[in-house]
Scaffold this active site. Structure first.
Site, short mmCIF file in Angstrom:
data_model
loop_
_atom_site.label_atom_id
_atom_site.label_comp_id
_atom_site.label_asym_id
_atom_site.label_seq_id
_atom_site.Cartn_x
_atom_site.Cartn_y
_atom_site.Cartn_z
CB VAL A 1 -2.67 0.70 -0.18
CG1 VAL A 1 -3.19 -0.69 -1.16
CG2 VAL A 1 -3.40 1.70 -0.31
CB CYS A 2 1.83 -1.75 1.91
SG CYS A 2 3.07 -2.70 2.43
#
Length: 61
Positions: free
Chosen positions: A49-50
């Site tokens: 996600v980062c």
């Protein structure tokens, strides 16, 4: 480490903090005085996600 004691709401004054960045240590918000800026943070390095969020943020801004 910066400990948030209260959620900062839109329109409120940002607290004075010193942060370590890839460009060295800077003091916020003094470092960007007179400019618009966005504080973008993430919970952990090297997470799926980062990576996608950073790429999307970079493309948009």
């Amino acid at each position: 480490m910066f400990l948030v004691k209260k959620l900062i709401l839109l329109g409120e004054k940002f607290p004075e903090i010193t942060v370590k960045t890839t460009h060295g240590v800077i003091k916020l918000p003094d470092h960007f005085k007179g400019k618009w800026w966005v504080l973008f943070a993430h919970p952990a390095d090297f997470t799926p996600v980062c990576t996608t969020e950073f790429v999307a943020f970079q493309k948009r801004y």
